[in-house]
Design a protein around this motif. Structure first.
Motif, mmCIF file in Angstrom:
data_model
loop_
_atom_site.group_PDB
_atom_site.id
_atom_site.type_symbol
_atom_site.label_atom_id
_atom_site.label_comp_id
_atom_site.label_asym_id
_atom_site.label_seq_id
_atom_site.Cartn_x
_atom_site.Cartn_y
_atom_site.Cartn_z
ATOM 1 N N GLY A 106 3.985 14.521 0.126
ATOM 2 C CA GLY A 106 3.651 13.285 -1.127
ATOM 3 C C GLY A 106 2.743 12.253 -0.828
ATOM 4 O O GLY A 106 2.444 12.163 0.089
ATOM 5 N N ALA A 107 2.709 11.016 -1.738
ATOM 6 C CA ALA A 107 1.446 9.969 -1.224
ATOM 7 C C ALA A 107 1.994 8.885 -2.390
ATOM 8 O O ALA A 107 1.691 9.559 -3.817
ATOM 9 N N LEU A 108 2.512 7.575 -2.353
ATOM 10 C CA LEU A 108 1.870 7.074 -3.277
ATOM 11 C C LEU A 108 1.455 6.153 -2.025
ATOM 12 O O LEU A 108 1.000 6.033 -1.323
ATOM 13 N N ARG A 109 1.037 4.467 -3.459
ATOM 14 C CA ARG A 109 0.581 3.299 -2.968
ATOM 15 C C ARG A 109 1.875 2.027 -3.301
ATOM 16 O O ARG A 109 1.972 1.778 -4.129
ATOM 17 N N ILE A 110 1.782 1.398 -2.335
ATOM 18 C CA ILE A 110 2.642 0.095 -2.386
ATOM 19 C C ILE A 110 2.652 -0.595 -1.808
ATOM 20 O O ILE A 110 1.771 -1.126 -0.570
ATOM 21 N N ALA A 115 0.909 5.490 1.206
ATOM 22 C CA ALA A 115 2.063 6.041 1.998
ATOM 23 C C ALA A 115 1.746 7.184 2.186
ATOM 24 O O ALA A 115 1.783 8.068 1.258
ATOM 25 N N VAL A 116 1.520 8.341 2.818
ATOM 26 C CA VAL A 116 1.649 9.805 2.948
ATOM 27 C C VAL A 116 2.299 10.343 3.873
ATOM 28 O O VAL A 116 2.750 10.128 4.763
ATOM 29 N N ALA A 117 3.450 11.369 2.522
ATOM 30 C CA ALA A 117 4.474 11.774 3.618
ATOM 31 C C ALA A 117 3.445 13.574 3.780
ATOM 32 O O ALA A 117 3.071 14.389 3.194
#
Length: 258
Positions: A106-110, A115-117
Motif C-alpha cells: 500500500g501507499a499513502l501520503r500523510i 509512506a510506501v508499504a
C-alpha cells in the motif's frame, strides 16, 4: 598403367590438408578467445566503468533474453501521483524508489511524508521521492492492511493486531482498538502504465550481467555449452595440427637433405 603417388606428393597433400585445418581452427579459436578476453577484461573493471549501473537499451538483446514490456495494472493513488510496482521494483510515478521490494502492500501520503508499504518495511519518502528512512515492520511481520486512523492523522496497520507509527516516525506502537481506514489499489492510468512498462524494460539488464552471460556462454542459451566445446576442440585441433605439420616438415627435410 596405374600411376602410384610418390611419397613426396602424398606428404604434400597431407601438409596441405593440415594447413587448411590449422587455418580454420586458428580462425575459430581466435574469435572465441577474443570474446573471452575482451569480456573478461571488461568484467574485471565493471564497477570502475559503471557497467553494473548502466543498462542495455538494445531492443534485440532484450528480446533475446525474453525481457518484455509488462505494464502494471493497478497502483495506489496519491494526491498528485501514483505508486506502482513491477517485478518487485516500486515506482513513484515514473521514478524508481525501491528494488527487490517484493509485493507492494500500500501507499499513502500523510502531510509532507509519503509512506510506501513494501515487504521489507515501511519506506518513508519526502514529496520529491527522496528516501527518508525504512521502518521495519513489527515482530509479527508485514501487515495485511495499511491505512490511517479514522481522522486520517496518523498511519496505522493491521498485522494480526493494530499498530500505529509513533510521532517521530521511527517505530511502531500498539494501537488498541483503533479503526483503520485501509488504502486500496486502483486501476492505473493507461498512459502511465505503458510508459512504466518501457522504463522498467530498459532498466532490467545491466551491461555487467550481459557481459557475464557472454563470458560464461549462457548468452547463447542451449548453444552456449556447445560453443564452449567448439572453442576447446578448436584449440586442441590447432595445437595438434601445428605439431603434426611441424613433425611432417622435419621428416620431409630429413628425407630430402639426409
Amino acid at each position: 598403367m596405374i600411376k602410384v603417388p610418390t611419397p613426396c606428393k602424398v606428404a604434400n597433400g597431407t601438409l596441405q590438408i593440415l594447413a587448411a585445418l590449422h587455418r580454420w581452427a586458428g580462425a575459430v579459436s581466435l574469435l572465441l578467445l577474443l570474446l573471452l578476453a575482451i569480456s573478461g577484461v571488461l568484467l574485471n573493471h565493471a564497477v570502475a566503468l559503471g557497467l553494473d549501473k548502466r543498462y542495455v537499451a538494445a531492443g534485440w538483446l532484450l528480446e533475446w533474453y525474453g525481457i518484455e514490456a509488462v505494464a502494471p495494472q493497478a497502483g495506489f493513488r496519491l494526491d498528485d501521483g501514483w505508486v506502482s510496482e513491477i517485478d518487485g521494483r516500486v515506482y513513484l510515478d515514473r521514478q524508481p524508489i525501491a528494488d527487490d521490494a517484493g509485493e507492494l502492500i500500500g501507499a499513502l501520503r500523510i502531510g509532507e511524508v509519503i509512506a510506501v508499504a513494501i515487504h521489507p518495511g515501511l519506506l518513508l519518502l519526502d514529496v520529491n521521492g527522496e528516501r527518508i528512512d525504512l521502518v521495519p515492520w513489527p515482530e509479527i511481520g508485514p501487515p495485511v492492511a495499511v491505512g490511517t486512523n479514522e481522522a486520517g492523522e496518523s498511519l496505522a496497520l493491521y498485522a494480526g493486531a493494530a499498530y500505529r507509527l509513533t510521532g517521530d516516525l521511527l517505530a511502531w506502537e500498539a494501537a488498541g482498538r483503533v479503526v483503520i481506514k485501509p488504502v486500496t489499489a486502483e486501476l492505473l492510468d493507461r498512459d502511465l502504465a505503458g510508459r512504466l512498462a518501457e522504463i522498467h524494460r530498459a532498466q532490467v539488464l545491466t551491461w555487467e550481467r550481459a557481459l557475464l552471460e557472454l563470458h560464461a556462454g549462457r548468452l547463447f542459451g542451449r548453444a552456449g555449452p556447445w560453443l564452449a566445446d567448439l572453442a576447446a576442440l578448436a584449440i586442441l585441433l590447432l595445437a595438434a595440427s601445428g605439431l603434426w605439420s611441424w613433425q611432417a616438415r622435419r621428416k620431409r627435410q630429413r628425407e630430402l637433405f639426409g
